[in-house]
Design a protein around this motif. Structure first.
Motif, PDB file in Angstrom:
ATOM      1  N   HIS A  96      14.311   2.598   2.789  1.00 53.82           N
ATOM      2  CA  HIS A  96      13.088   3.522   2.296  1.00 53.82           C
ATOM      3  C   HIS A  96      14.097   4.835   1.756  1.00 53.82           C
ATOM      4  CE1 HIS A  96       9.587   5.221   1.304  1.00 53.82           C
ATOM      5  NE2 HIS A  96       8.989   5.250   2.213  1.00 53.82           N
ATOM      6  N   ARG A 104       8.561  14.809  -0.091  1.00 55.72           N
ATOM      7  CA  ARG A 104       8.688  13.918  -0.945  1.00 55.72           C
ATOM      8  C   ARG A 104       8.809  14.042  -2.294  1.00 55.72           C
ATOM      9  NH1 ARG A 104       7.387   8.692   1.276  1.00 55.72           N
ATOM     10  NH2 ARG A 104       8.141   7.924  -0.935  1.00 55.72           N
ATOM     11  N   ARG A 118       8.052  -0.416  -5.309  1.00 59.90           N
ATOM     12  CA  ARG A 118       7.707  -0.712  -3.968  1.00 59.90           C
ATOM     13  C   ARG A 118       7.537  -1.966  -3.816  1.00 59.90           C
ATOM     14  NH1 ARG A 118       4.389   2.604   0.705  1.00 59.90           N
ATOM     15  NH2 ARG A 118       6.164   3.818   0.451  1.00 59.90           N
ATOM     16  N   GLN A 136      12.405   8.305   1.035  1.00 61.08           N
ATOM     17  CA  GLN A 136      12.004   8.974   2.462  1.00 61.08           C
ATOM     18  C   GLN A 136      12.897   9.701   2.895  1.00 61.08           C
ATOM     19  OE1 GLN A 136       8.528   9.007   3.679  1.00 61.08           O
ATOM     20  NE2 GLN A 136       9.692  10.899   4.737  1.00 61.08           N
ATOM     21  N   CYS A 192       7.772   9.505   8.861  1.00 60.93           N
ATOM     22  CA  CYS A 192       7.688   9.299   7.508  1.00 60.93           C
ATOM     23  C   CYS A 192       6.326   9.264   7.027  1.00 60.93           C
ATOM     24  CB  CYS A 192       8.350   8.069   6.941  1.00 60.93           C
ATOM     25  SG  CYS A 192       7.823   6.596   7.602  1.00 60.93           S
ATOM     26  N   LEU A 193       5.281   8.993   8.068  1.00 64.86           N
ATOM     27  CA  LEU A 193       3.985   8.786   8.111  1.00 64.86           C
ATOM     28  C   LEU A 193       3.586   7.357   7.074  1.00 64.86           C
ATOM     29  CD1 LEU A 193       2.716  12.314   7.450  1.00 64.86           C
ATOM     30  CD2 LEU A 193       3.236  11.210   9.641  1.00 64.86           C
ATOM     31  N   PRO A 194       2.662   6.642   7.362  1.00 62.57           N
ATOM     32  CA  PRO A 194       1.701   7.004   8.299  1.00 62.57           C
ATOM     33  C   PRO A 194       1.789   6.912   9.807  1.00 62.57           C
ATOM     34  CG  PRO A 194       1.152   4.728   7.211  1.00 62.57           C
ATOM     35  CD  PRO A 194       2.298   5.333   6.609  1.00 62.57           C
ATOM     36  N   MET A 232       4.699  -2.842   7.029  1.00 70.07           N
ATOM     37  CA  MET A 232       4.022  -3.524   6.070  1.00 70.07           C
ATOM     38  C   MET A 232       4.664  -5.025   5.806  1.00 70.07           C
ATOM     39  SD  MET A 232       2.774  -0.736   3.286  1.00 70.07           S
ATOM     40  CE  MET A 232       3.972   0.294   3.547  1.00 70.07           C
ATOM     41  N   ASN A 278       0.974  -1.229  -0.080  1.00 71.78           N
ATOM     42  CA  ASN A 278      -0.006  -0.032  -0.064  1.00 71.78           C
ATOM     43  C   ASN A 278       1.056   1.380  -0.132  1.00 71.78           C
ATOM     44  OD1 ASN A 278      -1.695  -1.916   0.368  1.00 71.78           O
ATOM     45  ND2 ASN A 278      -2.909  -0.745   2.149  1.00 71.78           N
ATOM     46  N   SER A 279       0.463   2.388  -0.492  1.00 74.04           N
ATOM     47  CA  SER A 279       0.989   3.673  -0.316  1.00 74.04           C
ATOM     48  C   SER A 279      -0.048   4.769  -0.609  1.00 74.04           C
ATOM     49  CB  SER A 279       1.896   3.737  -1.419  1.00 74.04           C
ATOM     50  OG  SER A 279       2.544   4.830  -1.464  1.00 74.04           O
ATOM     51  N   THR A 280       0.253   5.882   0.246  1.00 73.61           N
ATOM     52  CA  THR A 280      -0.523   7.265  -0.182  1.00 73.61           C
ATOM     53  C   THR A 280       0.501   8.084  -0.466  1.00 73.61           C
ATOM     54  OG1 THR A 280      -2.069   6.697   1.481  1.00 73.61           O
ATOM     55  CG2 THR A 280      -1.760   9.095   0.868  1.00 73.61           C
ATOM     56  N   ARG A 281       1.464   8.538   0.198  1.00 74.71           N
ATOM     57  CA  ARG A 281       2.525   9.617  -0.177  1.00 74.71           C
ATOM     58  C   ARG A 281       3.380   9.183  -1.299  1.00 74.71           C
ATOM     59  NH1 ARG A 281       0.737  10.098   4.887  1.00 74.71           N
ATOM     60  NH2 ARG A 281       0.837   7.851   4.634  1.00 74.71           N
ATOM     61  N   THR A 282       3.898   7.951  -1.307  1.00 77.33           N
ATOM     62  CA  THR A 282       4.797   7.809  -2.526  1.00 77.33           C
ATOM     63  C   THR A 282       4.057   7.638  -3.893  1.00 77.33           C
ATOM     64  OG1 THR A 282       5.901   6.188  -0.870  1.00 77.33           O
ATOM     65  CG2 THR A 282       6.525   5.921  -3.228  1.00 77.33           C
TER      66      THR A 282
HETATM   67  N1   CP Z   1       6.078   7.725   3.923  1.00 78.99           N
HETATM   68  C1   CP Z   1       5.520   6.736   2.853  1.00 78.99           C
HETATM   69  O1   CP Z   1       6.154   6.101   2.219  1.00 78.99           O
HETATM   70  O2   CP Z   1       4.273   6.997   2.823  1.00 78.99           O
HETATM   71  P1   CP Z   1       3.298   5.740   1.878  1.00 78.99           P
HETATM   72  O3   CP Z   1       3.542   4.550   2.447  1.00 78.99           O
HETATM   73  O4   CP Z   1       1.963   6.541   2.213  1.00 78.99           O
HETATM   74  O5   CP Z   1       3.564   5.931   0.442  1.00 78.99           O
END
Ligand code: CP
Ligand code: NVA
Length: 309
Positions: free
Chosen positions: A129, A293, A102, A132, A265-267, A230, A50-54
């Motif tokens: 990572h 990022r 990823r 990041q 780095c979040l989340p 993850m 999963n990913s949001t930012r990347t």
């Molecule tokens: N920090 C980071 O890589 O966030 P995502 O998992 O949301 O991409």
């Protein structure tokens, strides 16, 4: 000249990392200054986790560089079936100018990059990572200026991708890096060895401790990350109890330098590795860190593409 990949933080020399960070600052001021993907040329962006930012930052960054991102869930490709990683790397290289991926084990990146004829970028693996950490270093530079001689302390799983990348990328930038982790969650030996080797070149230092207060004392930056990464959800380890003393909270922050900054780095898992009080407080730079990022990855892609043979 051979193709440059970015699979782990020490794939960039200290001077090269400084060049990428300087370009990232330039692109933050002037987002459309570089258009190496004009055409549009393509970049394959593949997610096996999963990913949001990347996802958002690479897709937007590639568009701003003039290109087109082919963003796919790896689980829907032939990667999940019998096609080898090397064959996938060969084929994708015929369509796109770079591959951003990823995935799980770092060896998967090694295998694909050995056959790809375009740059391969690690968008997070179990071990590292590095994209990041480029954003983290950009954020720290904005707040602290020169990073050489500054201290960064990380709290949590010392054997995860963020701890490892902060070690390698941090000492490359000249930061003195301390990893504070519960017993049994210290960084892997081979990563520590690589970090110490790089630290010897830059004059930085590497330390590992099970004492969170000792690590926080006087630190310029406190960093934390999820206690469960993850893919570790069912590893059978207690990833809560032993980690509680390593929570980044007001009490721990009180030991840091008065102008210390807090990164994540979040989340974030609020109430676990970090408290609301700290992540929403005056020392937190996590939203700038997330924004960075975009700038750091654009700079990295532009830098790698300029060095194509
Ligand atoms: N920090 C980071 O890589 O966030 P995502 O998992 O949301 O991409
Ligand atoms: N260590 C975390 C980072 C998430 C961006 C993970 O791998 O899940």
């Amino acid at each position: 000249m051979s193709i440059r990949h970015f699979l782990r933080d020490d794939d960039l020399s200290p001077a090269e990392q400084a060049e990428v960070l300087a370009l990232a600052s330039e692109l933050k001021r002037n987002p459309f200054a570089r258009r190496p993907l004009e055409g549009p040329r393509g970049v394959g962006v593949i997610f096996e986790k999963n990913s949001t930012r990347t996802r958002f930052s690479f897709e937007m960054g590639i568009a701003q560089l003039g290109g087109h991102a082919v963003v796919v869930d790896g689980r829907t490709t032939q990667l999940g079936r019998e096609e080898t990683l090397a064959d996938t790397g060969r084929v994708l290289s015929r369509y796109v100018d770079a591959i951003v991926w990823r995935t799980f084990e770092q060896v998967r990146l090694d295998e694909m990059s050995s056959a790809a004829t375009v740059p391969v970028v690690n968008a997070l693996s179990n071990e590292f990572h590095p994209c990041q950490v480029l954003a983290d270093l950009l954020t720290l530079t904005e707040r602290k200026g020169e990073l050489r001689g500054r201290s960064l302390a990380y709290f949590g799983d010392g054997a995860n991708n963020m701890a490892h990348s902060l070690l390698l990328g941090g000492v490359t930038a000249g930061l003195n890096v301390t990893i504070a982790a519960p017993p049994g969650f210290e960084p892997l030996d081979w990563v520590l060895e690589a970090a110490r080797k790089r630290a010897a070149e830059t004059g930085a230092s590497v330390a590992v401790t099970n004492d969170p207060v000792a690590a926080a004392t006087g630190a310029d930056a406190l960093v934390t990350d999820a206690w469960t990464s993850m893919g570790q959800e069912d590893d059978g380890l207690d990833r809560v109890g032993p980690f509680r003393p390593f929570q980044v909270n007001g009490e721990l922050l009180a030991h840091a330098a008065p102008d210390a900054v807090v990164l994540h780095c979040l989340p974030a898992h609020r109430g676990e590795e970090i408290t609301d009080e700290v992540i929403d407080g005056a020392h937190s730079v996590v939203w700038d860190e997330a924004e960075n990022r975009l700038h750091a990855q654009k700079a990295l892609l532009a830098w790698l593409l300029e060095r194509r043979p």
